[in-house]
Scaffold this active site. Structure first.
Site, PDB file in Angstrom:
ATOM      1  N   ASP A 282       0.840  -1.188   0.000  1.00 37.50           N
ATOM      2  CA  ASP A 282       0.000   0.000   0.000  1.00 37.50           C
ATOM      3  C   ASP A 282       0.880   1.244   0.000  1.00 37.50           C
ATOM      4  OD1 ASP A 282      -2.272  -1.658   0.379  1.00 37.50           O
ATOM      5  OD2 ASP A 282      -1.871  -1.711   2.538  1.00 37.50           O
ATOM      6  N   ASP A 321      -2.152  -2.292  -5.023  1.00 40.97           N
ATOM      7  CA  ASP A 321      -3.056  -2.735  -3.974  1.00 40.97           C
ATOM      8  C   ASP A 321      -3.780  -1.499  -3.431  1.00 40.97           C
ATOM      9  OD1 ASP A 321      -4.391  -4.418  -2.232  1.00 40.97           O
ATOM     10  OD2 ASP A 321      -2.751  -4.576  -0.809  1.00 40.97           O
ATOM     11  N   ASP A 325      -4.453   2.091   3.837  1.00 41.24           N
ATOM     12  CA  ASP A 325      -5.236   1.125   4.604  1.00 41.24           C
ATOM     13  C   ASP A 325      -5.029   1.352   6.099  1.00 41.24           C
ATOM     14  OD1 ASP A 325      -6.107   0.048   2.259  1.00 41.24           O
ATOM     15  OD2 ASP A 325      -5.219  -1.927   2.534  1.00 41.24           O
ATOM     16  N   ARG A 377     -13.851   1.717  -2.541  1.00 43.31           N
ATOM     17  CA  ARG A 377     -13.224   1.772  -1.218  1.00 43.31           C
ATOM     18  C   ARG A 377     -12.785   3.191  -0.843  1.00 43.31           C
ATOM     19  NH1 ARG A 377      -9.423  -3.735  -1.176  1.00 43.31           N
ATOM     20  NH2 ARG A 377     -11.085  -5.170  -1.799  1.00 43.31           N
TER      21      ARG A 377
END
Length: 504
Positions: A282, A321, A325, A377
């Protein structure tokens, strides 16, 4: 020449890291004006680059094509190379001079782009030089996370605000950055980034040679009590994964972060009905950490966007990815005033339905962010007590690249408070197009909303396409500085992203 520590005289006694080659002071001083001249020339060249449509419009067709922009009237442009006409239109629009009533550039093929809903003014490009000056008495290096988000809760978040003069670093290469992080090891530190730090630069070993090599050499691990901040408008970190793991009190600001590209994506035949390629790494990963403020950064796949990768086994072999996060019980996190652009799977809050220890944690605020051509997301939440307010979302459900799928994902035991968010999504006609139940029907979450707009109309949470539990079970422990939703777009476009802070 043996390695030495250089006491940098510019600016104001800021210490640099160990370096291999030391210029004489006189030589260095002669080079600084040249570097400034080169930088000014490059900025001028960039500013002079011709645009084919107004700032923050999105291309929808080439001349002769058709744009399907939905039933609500939107501003559309027709033109090329800083010459265009703008008209308010709706439905299926032919990209022709006849549609727009004039030809701004005869004899040259033009383009059509779609912008905001009718009645709003196309934004002026936000100023980068000079940067926005912070309010009097507010220094971006020592500023605490404001009392409008979870990062202000409990002991608050100030990163390296308590650093002494010798604990302030100016870094411009991977080796310098890694050395600064290692030197402080949790003591208060302010680490200022200038230029581009590329983890595949020669001083960090060059191009990644294998998956394990990338895993080791791409890592930038941030210790407790650290502020990592960009200087100027062009501080960048590329080919890197920034890990904030098992620490407390971290601030990351004013950086452009290129989302890392896995050099060896793995095929998982059990992912979905027909398998998928999965990638690691990430842009920023917040793991088992508390009091983290991620503010005024730009996260992007550019220059390695998904259209540059092949299709194998019937699926795009994309290498990215997440952009950002938050997982494994992290608490008191604020994500504010960032630009997230050109990305598919943007932000997970909670990484797995089985991580039940997350329940009661994952306290995260998202506000003032600009989600631009982000597929999904934004965020996708499990378990967390998450507050999402005054964010601006724009995209196109039929875009060739990064087509919009959904914005906010309500996953297992999510507890989301949504307020005054503005969604401008071409092709979205109902709440269910932007708010999705992410997960199985037996593992649901809860969300409440007030004041949010979808393409200028009330969002409609609770309607037929958007039914969720409203049993979130918590109330805000702070008072957000809510903007009227009609003002969110302009405010976010003016404020969000890297290069907007004045860092000494």
């Amino acid at each position: 020449m043996s390695k030495k520590s250089l006491q940098w005289p510019y600016p104001a006694y800021i210490r640099t890291i160990t370096i291999s080659t030391i210029f004489k002071k006189e030589t260095l001083m002669k080079l600084l004006p040249l570097a400034a001249l080169i930088s000014t020339t490059l900025l001028a060249s960039s500013a002079a680059h011709a645009a084919d449509w107004p700032e923050n419009f999105l291309k929808c067709a080439a001349q002769g094509g058709t744009c399907d922009i939905g039933t609500a009237k939107r501003q559309m442009s027709f033109g090329i190379k800083n010459k265009w006409v703008v008209k308010s239109l709706s439905g299926k629009v032919a990209c022709t001079a006849a549609t727009f009533g004039s030809d701004p550039y005869p004899g040259v093929d033009k383009k059509c782009a779609v912008g905001p809903l009718d009645g709003t003014t196309p934004p002026v490009t936000p100023p980068v030089t000079p940067p926005v000056t912070p309010p009097a008495g507010t220094d971006p290096l020592t500023q605490a996370a404001p009392a409008t988000g979870w990062a202000s809760y409990s002991s608050g978040t100030r990163g390296g605000a308590a650093a002494t003069q010798k604990e302030i670093y100016l870094v411009g290469s991977p080796s310098q950055l890694l050395a600064a992080l290692k030197a402080q090891a949790g003591k208060p530190a302010q680490i200022k980034v200038y230029g581009t730090i590329d983890m595949t630069a020669s001083d960090n070993g060059g191009a990644f040679k294998s998956a394990s090599d990338q895993g080791a050499r791409s890592l930038i691990s941030i210790p407790s009590n650290t502020t990592l901040i960009g200087v100027g408008s062009d501080a960048r970190i590329v080919n890197a994964r920034i890990m904030i793991k098992g620490v407390d009190n971290v601030v990351v600001r004013n950086l452009t972060i290129a989302n890392p590209c896995d050099i060896a994506p793995k095929w998982d035949p059990t992912d979905g009905s027909s398998g998928n390629w999965n990638s690691e790494y990430d842009g920023v990963n917040i793991d088992k950490s508390t009091h983290v403020w991620i503010d005024h950064n730009t996260f992007t796949d550019a220059p390695r966007t998904d259209d540059q990768f092949p299709t194998e086994k019937g699926k795009l072999k994309q290498c990215h990815d997440g952009a950002l996060d938050v997982k494994n019980g992290s608490d008191y996190v604020t994500v504010s005033n960032n630009v997230f652009e050109l990305h598919e799977k943007n932000t997970l809050v909670g990484s797995s339905d089985s991580t039940s220890a997350d329940d009661g944690h994952l306290t995260v605020t998202f506000h003032g962010n600009h989600y631009k051509q982000v597929t999904s997301r934004a965020p996708r939440v499990r378990f967390g007590k998450v507050h999402v307010y005054n964010n601006y979302y724009e995209g196109d459900r039929n875009a060739r690249l990064y087509a919009h799928h959904y914005s906010i994902g309500v996953g297992y035991k999510a507890k989301i408070v949504s307020q005054n968010n503005a969604f401008d999504v071409i092709g979205a006609s109902e709440c269910g197009d932007v708010i999705e139940a992410s997960g199985s029907s037996s593992k649901t979450g809860a969300i409440i909303d007030s004041g949010s707009l979808l393409n200028g109309a009330a969002l409609g949470l609770g309607g037929a396409s958007c039914k969720f539990s409203n049993a979130i079970g918590w109330t805000l422990p702070y008072t957000p500085a809510l903007l009227d939703t009609a003002k969110v777009r302009e405010s976010v476009l003016r404020n969000a992203g890297a290069g907007k802070l004045s860092v000494r």
